[in-house]
Motif scaffolding. Structure first.
Motif, PDB file in Angstrom:
ATOM      1  N   ALA A 195      55.040  43.971  30.541  1.00  0.00           N
ATOM      2  CA  ALA A 195      53.944  43.580  31.424  1.00  0.00           C
ATOM      3  C   ALA A 195      52.815  42.916  30.648  1.00  0.00           C
ATOM      4  O   ALA A 195      52.247  41.905  31.086  1.00  0.00           O
ATOM      5  N   MET A 200      49.498  40.838  31.772  1.00  0.00           N
ATOM      6  CA  MET A 200      48.754  41.945  32.363  1.00  0.00           C
ATOM      7  C   MET A 200      47.860  42.606  31.314  1.00  0.00           C
ATOM      8  O   MET A 200      48.223  42.671  30.140  1.00  0.00           O
ATOM      9  N   GLU A 204      45.677  48.183  32.725  1.00  0.00           N
ATOM     10  CA  GLU A 204      46.355  48.119  34.021  1.00  0.00           C
ATOM     11  C   GLU A 204      47.831  48.469  33.880  1.00  0.00           C
ATOM     12  O   GLU A 204      48.396  49.199  34.700  1.00  0.00           O
ATOM     13  N   ALA A 205      48.476  47.947  32.828  1.00  0.00           N
ATOM     14  CA  ALA A 205      49.894  48.247  32.605  1.00  0.00           C
ATOM     15  C   ALA A 205      50.090  49.742  32.359  1.00  0.00           C
ATOM     16  O   ALA A 205      51.041  50.347  32.874  1.00  0.00           O
TER      17      ALA A 205
END
Length: 221
Positions: A195, A200, A204-205
């Motif tokens: 990700a 990303m 967040e990942a």
């Protein structure tokens, strides 16, 4: 040593750090503190052939006559109680173990003749290495018994995994749970890396793939 259930083959694909997180999740102590490869590139996985050593008696006992009885693919696991003033493994044992296709050797103590294990690529993990012989100082007291390696309990047939981060033991009675948890953790971390490579943000990942709870005890979730 045969691998009928395929669990050694599963374990060899995993890093010790990942297995360590799985053990933490399950509340199992399997990290062998202070045990390191005599070469930083050594890797191994196999089932334990265990023995416990102690100070020599009179007349003196032996430290190496067992080696021809260790099955192919096994890991020789030697509990020498953390003794570092006399070795319990040297070049003759290394040569025979390599020829017999053993998976490696793990010692709560020291080994010597390090040049040969590095030359042959035979994995030895121990507290350290030093040249002083254990002959007439150390002897094998018991084999195929429960031992302690770096503070971790190791029973005959348990899976041991070694890599540049050290050595870990997967108790036989918890193999499926530990391996399944480690594979889940590995998949989550692979997804995080993928990700992030795709653009990303890391935070967040990590949230998306529950990074911060990967090794959390199950009964605490």
């Amino acid at each position: 040593m045969a691998d009928p259930d395929g669990n050694v083959a599963r374990a060899v694909k995993l890093e010790t750090a990942t297995i360590s997180d799985a053990l933490d999740r399950l509340g199992i102590v399997g990290q062998c503190y202070g045990i390191k490869g005599r070469d930083p590139d050594f890797r191994m996985a196999g089932r334990a052939f265990t023995m416990r050593c102690g100070p020599n008696s009179t007349p003196p006992g032996t430290v190496g006559d067992y080696i021809d009885d260790v099955p192919e693919g096994a890991v020789v696991v030697i509990d020498n109680h953390g003794r570092t003033d006399a070795t319990i493994w040297g070049d003759i044992l290394t040569e025979i173990a390599h020829r017999r296709r053993l998976a490696g050797t793990v010692i709560d103590g020291v080994s010597r003749d390090v040049h040969l294990c590095r030359t042959l690529g035979y994995p030895i993990f121990s507290l350290d290495h030093w040249m002083r012989t254990g002959k007439d100082r150390v002897q094998v007291e018991e084999m195929n018994c429960v031992v302690a390696i770096g503070g971790a309990r190791v029973g005959p047939g348990d899976i041991l995994v070694g890599d540049p981060d050290g050595v870990i033991v997967i108790p036989h009675e918890h193999e499926e749970a530990v391996l399944a948890a480690a594979e889940e953790i590995e998949a989550a971390e692979d997804s995080i890396r993928a990700a992030v490579r795709g653009g990303m943000r890391l935070d967040e990942a990590r949230r998306q793939f529950k990074y911060h709870s990967l090794q959390t005890r199950k009964d605490a979730e």
